[in-house]
Design an enzyme around this catalytic site. Structure first.
Site, mmCIF file in Angstrom:
data_model
loop_
_atom_site.group_PDB
_atom_site.id
_atom_site.type_symbol
_atom_site.label_atom_id
_atom_site.label_comp_id
_atom_site.label_asym_id
_atom_site.label_seq_id
_atom_site.Cartn_x
_atom_site.Cartn_y
_atom_site.Cartn_z
ATOM 1 N N ASN A 197 -7.654 -1.282 4.885
ATOM 2 C CA ASN A 197 -7.438 -2.058 6.098
ATOM 3 C C ASN A 197 -5.970 -2.234 6.470
ATOM 4 O O ASN A 197 -5.648 -2.434 7.643
ATOM 5 C CB ASN A 197 -8.085 -3.441 5.912
ATOM 6 C CG ASN A 197 -7.779 -4.380 7.059
ATOM 7 O OD1 ASN A 197 -8.264 -4.199 8.166
ATOM 8 N ND2 ASN A 197 -6.950 -5.392 6.800
ATOM 9 N N TYR A 199 1.138 4.357 16.980
ATOM 10 C CA TYR A 199 -0.001 3.689 16.353
ATOM 11 C C TYR A 199 -1.268 4.538 16.504
ATOM 12 O O TYR A 199 -2.017 4.728 15.540
ATOM 13 C CB TYR A 199 -0.195 2.324 16.988
ATOM 14 C CG TYR A 199 -1.343 1.522 16.431
ATOM 15 C CD1 TYR A 199 -1.253 0.911 15.189
ATOM 16 C CD2 TYR A 199 -2.533 1.368 17.150
ATOM 17 C CE1 TYR A 199 -2.302 0.175 14.671
ATOM 18 C CE2 TYR A 199 -3.584 0.630 16.649
ATOM 19 C CZ TYR A 199 -3.472 0.040 15.410
ATOM 20 O OH TYR A 199 -4.521 -0.684 14.898
ATOM 21 N N VAL A 236 0.811 -1.223 0.000
ATOM 22 C CA VAL A 236 0.000 0.000 0.000
ATOM 23 C C VAL A 236 0.841 1.268 0.000
ATOM 24 O O VAL A 236 0.325 2.363 -0.280
ATOM 25 C CB VAL A 236 -0.990 0.033 1.180
ATOM 26 C CG1 VAL A 236 -1.986 -1.110 1.078
ATOM 27 C CG2 VAL A 236 -0.274 0.029 2.523
#
Length: 257
Positions: free
Chosen positions: A81, A150, A55
């Protein structure tokens, strides 16, 4: 109670979509696992093809979207995702690791928007609008020790979804954009987290980490991929035709405690 083999959220979503009749293009950097899931879907009578896909590589996005158009003639739904996770104290963050996470988790999703929109919008190769579903996280809504980088990436996905929804609406593209916010799910990534917390010294051992983690959920259990997949089906379908720019929290109540 739902129990499942801990495959990834993406695989769970792909299988659920195929179960209800969708034609699926699965993409991943892990070719063997991606091909395995696609084969499992086809073995059950579903339609699925696999496309190798990093990605963070724009040309891979172009190839993935072309695979959907070439295989099925249209692209109606994109599920962003792909993500990686780091558990590290902010004082110990490695710059290269941080850049890698942000590139995959944030830049990858932005590139997905770019290339999906180009084919979904009027005049595009598909040209009939659609639904973009961004997988964010409960970590974008509440704080957790060791998950600062994150959480930052998933917070970016949360606001990307809102900005994209407003933009798509203003341009009359017929494209809805929403974010899904799972808590920790029984997947390879989710199962790794308790051990990471032990390594950081948050818990003394893995059993203590797992017990403390499960105790956070009012429903008394952690999530499984099907929980997230069912929510994605809703956001992809006409049942949510008046839903855009929202954040659908699927966390067993974790974020309300």
């Amino acid at each position: 109670m739902r129990t499942e083999q801990p495959w990834g959220i993406g695989a769970g979503i792909a299988e659920r979509f195929a179960d209800i009749g969708a034609s699926v293009v699965l993409t991943d950097v892990n070719k063997s696992k991606g091909q395995e899931v696609a084969a499992r879907i086809r073995a059950k009578g579903g339609k699925a093809v696999f496309q190798a896909h990093d990605v963070a590589n724009e040309s891979h996005w172009e190839a993935a979207v072309a695979a959907a158009i070439g295989s099925y003639g249209q692209l109606d739904v994109l599920v962003n995702n792909a993500a990686i996770e780091q558990t590290v104290w902010l004082a110990d963050v490695d710059f290269a690791d941080m850049q890698k996470l942000l590139t995959i988790n944030v830049s990858g999703a932005i590139l997905g928007h770019k290339h999906a929109i180009r084919v979904m919008r009027p005049g595009g190769a598909s040209g009939r609008g659609g639904s973009i579903i961004n997988i964010s996280s409960v970590a974008a809504l509440i704080g957790a020790p060791g998950l600062g980088v994150y959480s930052a990436s998933k917070g970016a996905i949360r606001l990307l979804s809102k900005a994209a929804a407003v933009e798509r609406g203003a341009l009359k593209y017929g494209i809805r954009v929403n974010a899904l916010h799972p808590a920790f799910v029984q997947t390879e990534m989710g199962e790794k987290l308790p051990g990471d917390f032990v390594s950081l010294g948050v818990f003394p051992d893995i059993d203590a980490a797992r017990k403390a983690h499960t105790a956070l959920y009012p429903q008394g259990r952690t999530g499984v991929p099907r929980d997230i997949a069912d929510a994605a089906v809703f956001l992809a379908s006409d049942m949510s035709s008046w839903v855009t720019g929202t954040e659908l929290v699927v966390d067993g109540g974790l974020s309300i405690c």
